[in-house]
Motif scaffolding. Structure first.
Motif, mmCIF file in Angstrom:
data_model
loop_
_atom_site.group_PDB
_atom_site.id
_atom_site.type_symbol
_atom_site.label_atom_id
_atom_site.label_comp_id
_atom_site.label_asym_id
_atom_site.label_seq_id
_atom_site.Cartn_x
_atom_site.Cartn_y
_atom_site.Cartn_z
ATOM 1 N N GLU A 33 -10.506 -2.807 -1.286
ATOM 2 C CA GLU A 33 -11.027 -1.677 -0.520
ATOM 3 C C GLU A 33 -9.921 -1.044 0.330
ATOM 4 O O GLU A 33 -9.849 0.178 0.467
ATOM 5 N N ILE A 34 -9.051 -1.880 0.879
ATOM 6 C CA ILE A 34 -7.929 -1.365 1.674
ATOM 7 C C ILE A 34 -6.919 -0.641 0.787
ATOM 8 O O ILE A 34 -6.379 0.409 1.151
ATOM 9 N N LEU A 35 -6.674 -1.201 -0.410
ATOM 10 C CA LEU A 35 -5.678 -0.613 -1.311
ATOM 11 C C LEU A 35 -6.193 0.608 -2.068
ATOM 12 O O LEU A 35 -5.411 1.388 -2.602
ATOM 13 N N ALA A 83 5.900 -8.142 -18.046
ATOM 14 C CA ALA A 83 6.378 -7.013 -17.239
ATOM 15 C C ALA A 83 7.809 -7.252 -16.759
ATOM 16 O O ALA A 83 8.634 -6.331 -16.725
ATOM 17 N N LYS A 84 8.107 -8.489 -16.408
ATOM 18 C CA LYS A 84 9.445 -8.838 -15.912
ATOM 19 C C LYS A 84 10.501 -8.625 -16.986
ATOM 20 O O LYS A 84 11.615 -8.172 -16.700
ATOM 21 N N LYS A 85 10.163 -8.915 -18.240
ATOM 22 C CA LYS A 85 11.101 -8.729 -19.343
ATOM 23 C C LYS A 85 11.456 -7.256 -19.533
ATOM 24 O O LYS A 85 12.559 -6.924 -19.970
ATOM 25 N N LEU A 86 10.499 -6.377 -19.190
ATOM 26 C CA LEU A 86 10.708 -4.941 -19.381
ATOM 27 C C LEU A 86 11.065 -4.233 -18.082
ATOM 28 O O LEU A 86 11.120 -3.009 -18.038
ATOM 29 N N TRP A 87 11.294 -5.000 -17.030
ATOM 30 C CA TRP A 87 11.665 -4.451 -15.723
ATOM 31 C C TRP A 87 10.576 -3.517 -15.174
ATOM 32 O O TRP A 87 10.878 -2.525 -14.506
ATOM 33 N N ILE A 88 9.334 -3.839 -15.461
ATOM 34 C CA ILE A 88 8.214 -3.065 -14.922
ATOM 35 C C ILE A 88 7.839 -3.638 -13.557
ATOM 36 O O ILE A 88 7.595 -4.842 -13.448
ATOM 37 N N PRO A 89 7.796 -2.840 -12.508
ATOM 38 C CA PRO A 89 7.443 -3.348 -11.171
ATOM 39 C C PRO A 89 6.028 -3.938 -11.152
ATOM 40 O O PRO A 89 5.111 -3.375 -11.746
ATOM 41 N N SER A 121 0.829 -1.206 0.000
ATOM 42 C CA SER A 121 0.000 0.000 0.000
ATOM 43 C C SER A 121 0.865 1.259 0.000
ATOM 44 O O SER A 121 0.574 2.233 -0.721
ATOM 45 N N ALA A 122 1.927 1.258 0.775
ATOM 46 C CA ALA A 122 2.824 2.412 0.845
ATOM 47 C C ALA A 122 3.499 2.657 -0.507
ATOM 48 O O ALA A 122 3.658 3.810 -0.943
ATOM 49 N N ILE A 123 3.886 1.581 -1.177
ATOM 50 C CA ILE A 123 4.535 1.695 -2.491
ATOM 51 C C ILE A 123 3.553 2.255 -3.518
ATOM 52 O O ILE A 123 3.882 3.167 -4.288
ATOM 53 N N LEU A 124 2.332 1.725 -3.530
ATOM 54 C CA LEU A 124 1.329 2.187 -4.486
ATOM 55 C C LEU A 124 0.947 3.646 -4.240
ATOM 56 O O LEU A 124 0.728 4.411 -5.183
ATOM 57 N N LYS A 125 0.889 4.027 -2.975
ATOM 58 C CA LYS A 125 0.565 5.413 -2.638
ATOM 59 C C LYS A 125 1.647 6.353 -3.156
ATOM 60 O O LYS A 125 1.353 7.443 -3.679
ATOM 61 N N ASP A 126 2.901 5.929 -3.031
ATOM 62 C CA ASP A 126 4.011 6.744 -3.524
ATOM 63 C C ASP A 126 3.941 6.881 -5.043
ATOM 64 O O ASP A 126 4.143 7.977 -5.584
ATOM 65 N N LEU A 127 3.639 5.784 -5.735
ATOM 66 C CA LEU A 127 3.526 5.821 -7.192
ATOM 67 C C LEU A 127 2.387 6.734 -7.634
ATOM 68 O O LEU A 127 2.533 7.546 -8.553
#
Length: 221
Positions: free
Chosen positions: A181-183, A142-148, A20-26
């Motif tokens: 709902e939490i995310l 996504a992994k091939k393109l280094w997308i998180p 959640s913290a990572i997504l909020k930052d993005l």
């Protein structure tokens, strides 16, 4: 255990807070996060969450090479947008009935694949995936393109296929509702256009909408 899948809820809570913290930052930085969930239990919930938070989503089917061949996909999206505009402005009326039928058939086909990303201008900055095992193709591209990638994983999921994960039940509609709902607050963009802020009815009843704090209190020590 005895054919029952058991999760350590303390670890689930910890991972929810972490992701959640990572997504909020993005989201706060205006990064493009695409929410993916094509399995029947997640489809409608993914759509509702994405619309409510102003994000793009994939709720029907993953188009092969969507990420790894995005230049071609982008042209297909442009074709879809033009056909849709032509249909709305009656531009197709100047064609013969046979040509109209062919165009409408193509529009219907493209709509199934690209309606959810018709405004996507570039490769997304990150993916939020419901059931990493079911959406393995998306994670692989996504992994091939280094997308998180951030996935909700069932006990059969592979944690090495995604950047980070939340362990949880992805076969239960109630579980998916609860996690999304939490995310949701973390996924909300700082500035969402009016057309993307469609109101969505609350998914949970008062009895169901527990916070992370409630979970911690309810979990046995």
């Amino acid at each position: 255990q005895n054919w029952i899948h058991v999760f350590d809820l303390y670890k689930t809570v910890s991972k929810i807070e972490e992701v959640s913290a990572i997504l909020k930052d993005l989201s706060s930085k205006g990064k493009e996060v695409v929410i993916i969930g094509t399995k029947i239990q997640a489809s409608s919930l993914v759509k509702e969450t994405a619309i409510a938070t102003g994000n793009h989503y994939i709720d029907h089917t993953w188009v092969p090479w969507f990420l790894t061949n995005f230049s071609t996909i982008k042209r297909r999206i442009a074709t879809y947008n033009k056909l849709k505009k032509d249909a709305q402005t009656w531009e197709l009326e100047i064609l013969t009935k046979k040509e109209q039928a062919e165009k409408m058939k193509l529009l219907e086909k493209l709509e199934t694949s690209y309606e959810w990303v018709k405004d996507l201008k570039k490769i997304p900055d990150a993916l939020l995936v419901i059931d990493g095992r079911f959406e393995k193709l998306a994670l692989t591209e996504a992994k091939k393109l280094w997308i998180p990638t951030y996935a909700i994983l069932w006990t059969t999921g592979d944690i090495d296929e995604c950047t980070n994960f939340i362990p949880g039940n992805v076969n239960s509609i109630k579980s998916i509702k609860f996690l999304l709902e939490i995310l949701k607050p973390a996924l909300e963009k700082s500035k969402v256009s009016q057309k993307d802020t469609t109101k969505v009815e609350r998914i949970f009843s008062k009895e169901e909408s527990k916070t992370l704090k409630d979970i911690k209190k309810a979990s046995p020590k």
